[in-house]
Structure formats: structure tokens, C-alpha cells
Design a protein around this motif. Sequence first.
Motif, PDB file in Angstrom:
ATOM      1  N   GLY A   1      -2.391  -5.139   8.048  1.00 22.68           N
ATOM      2  CA  GLY A   1      -2.583  -4.934   6.722  1.00 22.68           C
ATOM      3  C   GLY A   1      -3.267  -3.807   6.049  1.00 22.68           C
ATOM      4  O   GLY A   1      -3.463  -3.875   4.893  1.00 22.68           O
ATOM      5  N   MET A   2      -4.022  -3.142   7.137  1.00 19.52           N
ATOM      6  CA  MET A   2      -4.747  -1.990   6.596  1.00 19.52           C
ATOM      7  C   MET A   2      -4.049  -1.098   5.676  1.00 19.52           C
ATOM      8  O   MET A   2      -2.949  -0.601   5.935  1.00 19.52           O
ATOM      9  CB  MET A   2      -5.532  -1.360   7.680  1.00 19.52           C
ATOM     10  N   PRO A   3      -4.382  -0.705   4.524  1.00 24.83           N
ATOM     11  CA  PRO A   3      -3.535   0.432   3.834  1.00 24.83           C
ATOM     12  C   PRO A   3      -3.119   1.594   4.614  1.00 24.83           C
ATOM     13  O   PRO A   3      -3.895   2.119   5.265  1.00 24.83           O
ATOM     14  CB  PRO A   3      -4.245   0.797   2.525  1.00 24.83           C
ATOM     15  N   ILE A   4      -1.804   2.142   4.408  1.00 20.26           N
ATOM     16  CA  ILE A   4      -1.416   3.106   5.215  1.00 20.26           C
ATOM     17  C   ILE A   4      -2.341   4.376   5.105  1.00 20.26           C
ATOM     18  O   ILE A   4      -2.417   5.065   6.040  1.00 20.26           O
ATOM     19  CB  ILE A   4       0.080   3.582   5.138  1.00 20.26           C
ATOM     20  N   ALA A   5      -2.671   4.830   3.868  1.00 16.55           N
ATOM     21  CA  ALA A   5      -3.479   5.866   3.682  1.00 16.55           C
ATOM     22  C   ALA A   5      -4.691   5.687   4.588  1.00 16.55           C
ATOM     23  O   ALA A   5      -5.298   6.703   5.266  1.00 16.55           O
ATOM     24  CB  ALA A   5      -3.971   5.857   2.353  1.00 16.55           C
ATOM     25  N   PHE A   6      -5.387   4.612   4.673  1.00 11.58           N
ATOM     26  CA  PHE A   6      -6.591   4.405   5.482  1.00 11.58           C
ATOM     27  C   PHE A   6      -6.145   4.658   7.149  1.00 11.58           C
ATOM     28  O   PHE A   6      -6.637   4.784   7.812  1.00 11.58           O
ATOM     29  CB  PHE A   6      -7.198   3.097   5.212  1.00 11.58           C
TER      30      PHE A   6
ATOM     31  N   ALA B   1       4.170  10.908  11.693  1.00 11.01           N
ATOM     32  CA  ALA B   1       4.958   9.823  11.541  1.00 11.01           C
ATOM     33  C   ALA B   1       4.716   8.727  10.339  1.00 11.01           C
ATOM     34  O   ALA B   1       5.369   7.961   9.631  1.00 11.01           O
ATOM     35  CB  ALA B   1       5.131   8.994  12.817  1.00 11.01           C
ATOM     36  N   LEU B   2       3.383   8.457  10.235  1.00 14.68           N
ATOM     37  CA  LEU B   2       2.792   7.255   9.405  1.00 14.68           C
ATOM     38  C   LEU B   2       2.879   7.889   7.822  1.00 14.68           C
ATOM     39  O   LEU B   2       2.767   7.016   6.884  1.00 14.68           O
ATOM     40  CB  LEU B   2       1.627   6.719   9.862  1.00 14.68           C
ATOM     41  N   LYS B   3       2.471   9.090   7.867  1.00 14.27           N
ATOM     42  CA  LYS B   3       2.282   9.736   6.363  1.00 14.27           C
ATOM     43  C   LYS B   3       3.373   9.442   5.213  1.00 14.27           C
ATOM     44  O   LYS B   3       3.134   9.216   4.282  1.00 14.27           O
ATOM     45  CB  LYS B   3       1.925  11.145   6.310  1.00 14.27           C
ATOM     46  N   LYS B   4       4.505   9.443   6.027  1.00 15.32           N
ATOM     47  CA  LYS B   4       5.723   9.374   4.899  1.00 15.32           C
ATOM     48  C   LYS B   4       5.842   8.077   4.318  1.00 15.32           C
ATOM     49  O   LYS B   4       6.598   7.891   3.338  1.00 15.32           O
ATOM     50  CB  LYS B   4       6.981   9.673   5.684  1.00 15.32           C
ATOM     51  N   TYR B   5       5.077   7.042   4.913  1.00 20.00           N
ATOM     52  CA  TYR B   5       5.269   5.617   4.378  1.00 20.00           C
ATOM     53  C   TYR B   5       3.909   5.401   3.427  1.00 20.00           C
ATOM     54  O   TYR B   5       3.827   4.165   2.618  1.00 20.00           O
ATOM     55  CB  TYR B   5       4.982   4.557   5.374  1.00 20.00           C
ATOM     56  N   VAL B   6       3.153   6.287   2.858  1.00 19.29           N
ATOM     57  CA  VAL B   6       2.164   6.412   2.061  1.00 19.29           C
ATOM     58  C   VAL B   6       2.626   6.614   0.548  1.00 19.29           C
ATOM     59  O   VAL B   6       3.459   7.241   0.448  1.00 19.29           O
ATOM     60  CB  VAL B   6       1.120   7.419   2.216  1.00 19.29           C
ATOM     61  N   ALA B   7       2.346   5.488   0.086  1.00 16.29           N
ATOM     62  CA  ALA B   7       2.929   5.613  -1.634  1.00 16.29           C
ATOM     63  C   ALA B   7       2.350   6.872  -2.279  1.00 16.29           C
ATOM     64  O   ALA B   7       1.324   7.221  -2.091  1.00 16.29           O
ATOM     65  CB  ALA B   7       2.356   4.536  -2.370  1.00 16.29           C
TER      66      ALA B   7
END
Length: 853
Positions: A780-785, A810-816
Motif C-alpha cells: 500500500g505505499m502511495p504510488i508516487a512514493f 509504467a507506474l507513473k500513469k497510476y499516480v493520481a
Amino acid sequence: MNNPENNIKTQTYSYEEAVAGATAYFKNDELAANVWVNKYALKDSAGNIYESSPDQMHRRLASEIARVESKYSNSYSFDDIYEVLKDFKYIVPQGGPMTGIGNNYQIASLSNCFVIGNKGVADSYGGVMKIDEEQVQLMKRRGGVGHDLSHIRPKGSPVMNSALTSTGIVPFMERYSNSTREVAQDGRRGALMLSVSIKHPDAEGFIDAKMDGTKVTGANVSVKIDDDFMKAVKNNTPYEQQYPIDSKDPVFKKDTDAKKLWDKIIHNAWKSAEPGILFWDTVINESIPDCYADLGFKTVSTNPCGEIPLCPYDSCRLLAINLFSYVQNPFTPEAKFDMPLFKRHTEMAQRIMDDIVDLEIEKIDAIIKKITDDPEVLEVKSTELNLWKKIKQKCIEGRRTGVGITAEGDMLAALNLRYGTDEALNFSAKVHKNLALSAYRSSVEMAKDRGAFPIYDSIREEKNPMINRLKDADPALYADMVKYGRRNIALLTIAPTGTTSIMTQTTSGIEPVFMVSYKRRKKVNPNDKNSRVDFVDEVGDAWEEYNVFHHNFKTWLEINGYDLAEVAAMSQEELNPIIEKSPYYKATANDVDWVNKVKMQGAIQKWVDHSISVTVNVPNDCTEEMVSKIYLTGWESGCKGITVYRDGSRSGVLVSNDEKKKEEESISFTETQAPKRPKSLDAEIVKFNNNAEKWIAIVGLYEGRPYEIFTGRAEDSFSILSHVEKGWVIRNRTDDGRARYDFQYEDKDGYKTTIEGLSRTFNQEYWNYAKLISGVLRHGMPIAFVVDMVSNLHLSEESLNTWKNGVVRALKKYVADGTKVSGQTCPGCNEEEGLVFKEGCITCESCGYSKCG
């Protein structure tokens, strides 16, 4: 003894051979064996291992110390020294000395602790960069480093460059922290302490700098608090901050609400165990080296764990005396402490420490020679060269030592004293008083034979509180000190002794036992008739639980007639009554009354001329008001520094096996708070380049959020996925029961196609990194972190770094959208807080700058 000095010691051991030898030495204690092999066995720069047992190491150390001893009168022999070193029983050189003494394969300092920083220099960018370089140069030679930031002008102050105003302290905290993270020290990260005076106008920013969990992750931070501030807190009156902090005519002053700032310190310590507090007036007033402040020995900061306050460019080496070994007939009614032997060994320990100062000067000479002989131009290497020359000068002038102890908690338990009681406190104070008197007696005796430290002056020291306590306790000792001098400017400390206590198999430093017992689990085959299944994890693996005990609790069990195997297999309900009979009951880190813990630290501190690294452990439900009382009691009791750890405020700590809660609420080594993985997860495919190769990332989604990630080359068995956008990751099992992650998607004709075993389709190293990242995502670490964490991975191969960038993409697109980007300034306008994530890109809200991918 084969001697590496003469290039005789050429036999090498494989890692497995060294671990096997060390495991036998430690009587099957695999943790101790691995710690020793990884950190202390003799190695060269290529990683070749030349020792397979700590006994070889102890002979190496004894040989070199005896060589130095032979230069002086009344010298100890090799056998004398080896007898107190062997088996980690009595005297244990710590860290740098254990690793470096007698090691001519590597050029490294023997010092554990350094402080750097020149007053009036580091407030310029040139000074900042100089300190940064000095820090890195020390860390690459295994040193822990501390420096103070109080000289940096506060945020908004005018500067004579294009920036126009100062950025203040916080950005430089991040700079020094990042440098620490970049330096590898034989497989471990460097250690850094950053401090600032509470008098500095930027103190509040310093106190808050680590609170979001992503900044200044490479440093410990402590606030230097003076008596005036503490009085203002108690009286709820304003406190004046100023810059420069020591100036009689400061260029900037402001009143601050002391109570409000104190509450912020308390809240942050309660929440994250930082900042620590240094009671700076106590540190300075008690400091013997500060009697020589005008000669360059003014204390400015501490080493990373806080036990050695130092002046710039001074260093210290550490050694611990194992207190448990002086208890005769431990855990019996006849138990007693062998004070005569302890005093004799303390005098010997001080002599050995002084010998190590000589060995350190030899090491520094070798470092200086290497730098001088290096082909780089003087302009490039001048900072490093001058740094070591300054350190050598301080080493010669002060001959500072760090004699300390370990196993305080085990000593008290073995004497049937309960840690935290008044009786235990009084006995500990007696032990440390005798330690101080014996060490100082040894230093005075050495001054007769070897000469005093060069700047010794009894007149300068005559009002020092520590010196006067020694004078009151032993007037004859003081009279001899005035007559002959003293060999060492300061002698004593108490360090955390983390890995040292693992090898002595005792409690650490002056701390109580952390836990008497805890549960571990080992994976078992449920079809094996001899196995017991106590727990099945979220992926279906079966585990057997067993009790792991503190080493000397096992000693207590054996002395009291218990069968270890039977007790290890007991349930918690069966185990509790046995623990209650032992002297460790109600004497663990979380059980000990904090008032007595702090008072004990203060009582011992009176006989320690440096400082004590100690953590007050409190339960998770401890209030902020209680943390405030702990700190206030520490100040009132004469502690020099104090840190509070509230259970659960940081991850990575051993978990108790006290009465179990519901399974979903209980955490241990193999349990998890991550949501249980359903058999099938929605998944999206993101394409990226890894160098010139086309790669694919498959991101498994749980409730629309990344839960796991798989990556592989598009040219391999992922090639069919080059034209797929979405699908499912399905968790199946192989024939031998192992987990297998298959990818399934639906083609344009409605047929479902499955690719089996994603984890087997690419290089194992990428798979291992992907597992680590997936673990962070699942918890559950926030995606931005997570993006920030992956971005800051320091990987050795360029191909891994380009792969890392693809994972980030790949992960950046899921950051709010709208999430702030931490730790970066906008390249377009230099705004510190303008960058946000937007549709997978980083965009500046101030100037419109944008970067994608």
C-alpha cells in the motif's frame, strides 16, 4: 599466526566455507556467523575471504596489538591480549578496529566515528561542496560521519549570487543525505548524523524535514537543545532564535513559541522516532575536550548514533567490554560480579585502545601515501589529502578513545536483578563508576610510560564536572593525573553495539533485552508426515511456527533444568508461566518503566565522559504527553541525548509473540497486511525501451491500483503481447506446488489465450527487483512514493538503470493527477513545490514545464 603484513596469509575460503566455519564456531548461531563473515572476516578489495573463523580474526588482532605494545615498557604479550579477545568473552574491538587491524589488503581507517565542518567556511556554496566531498571521502573508508548545519544562513537571507536569497538548511540536508546513500561501505550504506541548534531560525524546517518519509532518508537527525529553551518550555515563555547562533551581534533575530516548537519535536518523535534530542549545554559543560576548545577541540556535533560528541576532524575508535562474562555462577542464588577481574580488564582495555590509536595513525599514513601516489592532479585530490592530514593531527593531539560496554541487560539478569528497578540501577552505576576510575587510572599510568596527550593541561580541566567526580571518588588518582598527565583526552562511551552484541550473543549496550522470545516460521511440505502446519499464508504456502529465544534466556532455561527443544515447541500459553519465573520477566525493552530507564541513563552518564547511545522504547499506545515527559526527565537527569521509539512508529522491528490477536490483525516475520491476492487480477501492458531493446511491463491491478509488476523482453515469449493492451494475471500452481503467474487475454475473435509462467520468461535479476517492487505495491505505499523509490535505486549496471526507468514510466500513469512530486525543483522555473503528476507526466503548475516518460 599467518601475517598478512608479510603476505604469508594467502589461503582463501569460499563464502560457503567461511559461513560453515563461523557457524561451527558460534555453535550453530547462523545469524552471528553471517554477520561475522559479511562484516568482519579478513577480505581484500576483490572480496576474497582469508578467514573462516573468528578465532583467526582474534589472533590477527592480538598479533598487531602486541606489536604496538612491544614498543612500550610493561607491555602485554600476544598471549595476554589473545586471552581477553578470544570467544568475544571479555574485550571486543568494534567495527573498524575488528575489520581493519592487520588488514593490509584494504586501505581503510580504523575509526568508527568522525565529525567534520569548519566554522565560517561552509556557509558558501564552496564550503557546502567541500563538506559534501569530505563526508563521501570518509564514508568510502567505512567511517560514520556527523556534522552540524547551524552555520548555514536561514531561508530568505540575502546572498551574493544569482539566487539572491538563501534556500536555508533543508535542501542541504537532502544533499548530504543523498551523498550518504550513494556510498557503499563493504555492502552497507554510509551512516550520517545531521544536527542543528534549536537557536537557529530554520530549526522548525529541520525538525519537519523527514516527516513525509521520502526525504533525508540517508541521515539521522538530532536537535541541539540548550537549557534556555528547556526553561522556556517549562515556563511557557518565548525563546529567541538568531543567526549566527553564537553571535553577540546577530544579523537576524526572532522570538518563537518554545512550547509550540517543543510540541512539534515531540509529535514528530512520537510519530517517526526522529528527531533525536541532544541536550547541548550538558554536552558542552561536561565535555573534557572542550576545556581545549580554543586549541581546536570545540565540540560541534556527534557521530551517527550520538555516543561520541566530537570537534571538527576528530575521530574515535570503539571497544566494548562484555559485562555478562564477569558474572560468576549466573542465574543462581550464588551469582556475583567479579569486580577485581573487571577492573583489571578495564585497565587493559584502555591500554589496548591506546595501542589502536597508534595503529590508526599507521592507517592514516597509508591513506595519505595512497592519495599522494594516486595519478590525479593535486587540484582533484587536495580536499581528501588535507582532510586526512587534519584527522591525523587531531588523532595525535588528543589520542581519543571509546571504551564502552555491552550486555548490561544480561549482566543484571544473570545477577537476578530486574532491569529498571532501583536495585539494578544502583548496581549498574557502581559498575560504571569502577569502569571510569579504572580506565582513567590506566590512562594516567600510560602517561608515565608513554607520555601524556600533547596538549594536556591540568589547569584547564580543574573546573570540569567529570574530572571533579573522579577527584572526589579517588583523590590519589587525581593527584597522579595532575603530576603525570593523562594519555588520552577523553576515554569512555557506550555505543549501540548492534552487530557486536550479535557476536557476543548478549543484550546490546546498556539496553535491556529487546524480546525474551518471538515466533519464527519455516516453510514446510504439508504432505510430510513429520511436519506441523501452524499457518497457511495468502498464497497457500504452509508454515510451521517455533519459538526463538534470547541467547542468555536459553542459558537460564538450561541452568533451571528445562529441555530447550520442548520449550521451543510450546504454545504461548505454555511458555508464559516459564518466562514469568525468569529475571527477564517484565524487563524487556517495552516493559521497562521509562522513568527508571531514563534515570538509569542519567546515573551512568555521570561516569561516561563522552555520551551514551540509548533508545527509550514505549508501547504503541504511548501518548505524546508521555514522550514529552521522557524528554524532560532526560534533561533533568543529566542525560546528554535521548531518543524515543514508540512501538510500530517505524517498520522492520522484531515482533513479539505475546498473546495472539486475530490472525488478520497479527503481524510476524511471514505475515502480511497486504490485501490477499485473488486468483485473477486485471492487468495492463505498458511498452518501454530498455537500452535498444523493446520491453513490456505487465501491471497487475487490484481495485484499479498496481499490485504487482512483471517485465520482459518483447522479443522473448512476451512477443505475442506486443499487440495486447489488457488482460488478466492468474495465479496457478506448478506440479511441485510452487506459485506460477500466467497471463491471459482475449483476442479479437473472442478466444482466450494464456501465456504460462511470467516469472520464467526473463533474467532472474530483473525478476528479483520486480518482486521487491511488487512487495512494496502490495503493502500500500502511495504510488508516487513507489515511483520515487524506484527512481532512486542505485543499480550497478547501465542496463538495469534503463530498465528501472521503464518501470517508473509504467507506474507513473497510476499516480493520481495533482499529486505533488517530492524532492525535485522545476527545471523551468526553479520552483520547489510546483511539480505535480498529471496523466503520467510531471508538470509544473507554475510555468507549464512538462516531462513524460
